[in-house]
Write a protein that holds these residues in place. Structure first.
Motif, mmCIF file in Angstrom:
data_model
loop_
_atom_site.group_PDB
_atom_site.id
_atom_site.type_symbol
_atom_site.label_atom_id
_atom_site.label_comp_id
_atom_site.label_asym_id
_atom_site.label_seq_id
_atom_site.Cartn_x
_atom_site.Cartn_y
_atom_site.Cartn_z
ATOM 1 N N GLU A 76 0.854 -1.211 -0.079
ATOM 2 C CA GLU A 76 -0.088 -0.002 -0.217
ATOM 3 C C GLU A 76 0.715 1.251 0.096
ATOM 4 N N ILE A 77 2.278 1.095 0.365
ATOM 5 C CA ILE A 77 2.893 2.386 0.329
ATOM 6 C C ILE A 77 4.113 2.302 -0.623
ATOM 7 N N ARG A 88 0.971 -1.006 10.839
ATOM 8 C CA ARG A 88 0.472 0.335 11.422
ATOM 9 C C ARG A 88 1.303 0.767 12.375
ATOM 10 N N LEU A 201 5.200 9.010 3.763
ATOM 11 C CA LEU A 201 4.590 9.010 5.322
ATOM 12 C C LEU A 201 3.932 10.514 5.215
ATOM 13 N N GLU A 203 2.714 12.216 3.026
ATOM 14 C CA GLU A 203 1.389 12.244 2.195
ATOM 15 C C GLU A 203 0.134 11.538 3.198
ATOM 16 N N GLN A 204 0.534 10.449 3.962
ATOM 17 C CA GLN A 204 -0.352 9.852 4.930
ATOM 18 C C GLN A 204 -0.881 10.946 5.754
ATOM 19 N N GLU A 207 -3.186 13.330 4.336
ATOM 20 C CA GLU A 207 -4.582 13.046 4.261
ATOM 21 C C GLU A 207 -5.324 12.813 5.552
ATOM 22 N N ARG A 208 -4.762 12.770 6.713
ATOM 23 C CA ARG A 208 -5.279 12.650 7.884
ATOM 24 C C ARG A 208 -5.535 14.057 8.755
ATOM 25 N N ASP A 221 -5.535 8.602 14.276
ATOM 26 C CA ASP A 221 -5.304 8.520 12.974
ATOM 27 C C ASP A 221 -3.795 8.573 12.795
ATOM 28 N N ILE A 225 -1.465 5.282 10.582
ATOM 29 C CA ILE A 225 -0.368 5.353 9.300
ATOM 30 C C ILE A 225 0.425 4.147 9.168
#
Length: 290
Positions: A76-77, A88, A201, A203-204, A207-208, A221, A225
């Motif tokens: 996913e990354i 996570r 990271l 970018e995640q 998004e949160r 949240d 990540i």
């Protein structure tokens, strides 16, 4: 306030003999060119670090000519070595908490021997948190929401300065802008700090991030990540390689600062004749083209 041409013309200026003018200009230009060359080295090193991070977080700590031998897996990354895991962030965190600020209306809460800070002290490039803003007392710590992050924990900006992260170099009380992550033994804190500098990271985190006036990322949240998790030995090697580049950048930054200080000092002393260039040096410029 505008400066009139007449006023400008009336300002007195030092006027040494032409050869000395040329010699002074040469000396100052030489220092300026050295500073500009150092700027270019720093820029190149920063680009090198970005490329190295992409390489290390994709292939691991292997030489460039051995990347084809690394078996990758799609995640996913993005692609990572097949023997790495994706987890996570919360899976490698033993404890996490945010802090608070003692009341500034209570002088007895401030000026003690406990270091305390907000996220303002964190720079984007920091790996170690070695500074603090103020100190608080035991009473201030006990009667506020502030908590002490232990040395070696990861300090992350989650309310202001979102996404900045560094390893605590000492026990430090934190404000509500920050979250302390006490990591498990299977994670090298320096590796985790470098992960927070990575594009995937960050970018995640973006998004949160929520909020309008004050943007922040809720702790749950943050802990959700996704991060790559290499074996501990590889984490340490990755951190070591990136620290080596950081050390070179720091050395060049110090060199740049020294050159800037030298330029200012020379400019002042040479233009006011507090110091004079040697006559034999000035003589070289007697017939030189300006």
């Amino acid at each position: 306030m505008a400066l009139s041409l007449a006023r400008l013309r009336s300002i007195p200026i030092p006027l040494p003999p032409l050869p000395e003018q040329r010699a002074i200009a040469y000396v100052l230009r030489t220092v300026q060119e050295a500073k500009e060359a150092t700027d270019r080295v720093i820029a190149a090193l920063r680009e090198l670090k970005k490329s190295l991070m992409r390489h290390l977080f994709t292939y691991g700590p292997v030489p460039l000519d051995q990347t084809e031998a690394v078996e990758l897996q799609e995640t996913e990354i993005g692609p990572i070595p097949a023997h790495w895991r994706v987890v996570r962030l919360g899976e490698v965190v033993k404890d996490s908490f945010s802090g608070g600020t003692p009341s500034t209306k209570k002088p007895e809460y401030w000026g003690g021997n406990i270091p305390w800070t907000t996220s303002a002290i964190l720079n984007e490039d920091d790996i170690f948190l070695s500074r603090f803003q103020r100190t608080i007392t035991e009473l201030g710590l006990d009667r506020s929401a502030s908590k002490t992050a232990p040395k070696g924990s990861l300090i992350v900006g989650t309310r202001v300065g979102v996404g900045k992260a560094a390893v605590a170099g000492f026990d430090i009380a934190i404000s509500q802008d920050l979250t302390a992550l006490v990591l498990k033994s299977n994670v090298e804190a320096l590796f985790a700090a470098y992960l927070f500098k990575s594009a995937f990271l960050q970018e995640q985190i973006r998004e949160r991030t929520r909020g309008t006036t004050i943007k922040g990322i809720p702790r749950r949240d943050l802990l959700s990540i996704l991060i790559p998790l290499p074996p501990l030995s590889e984490q340490r090697e990755i951190a070591r390689m990136l620290q080596a580049v950081d050390a070179r950048i720091e050395a060049e930054e110090k060199k740049k600062a020294a050159l800037e200080a030298l330029f200012k000092t020379l400019l002042h002393h040479l233009m006011t004749a507090k110091i004079r260039l040697p006559e034999e040096f000035v003589a070289r410029f007697a017939e030189a083209t300006p």
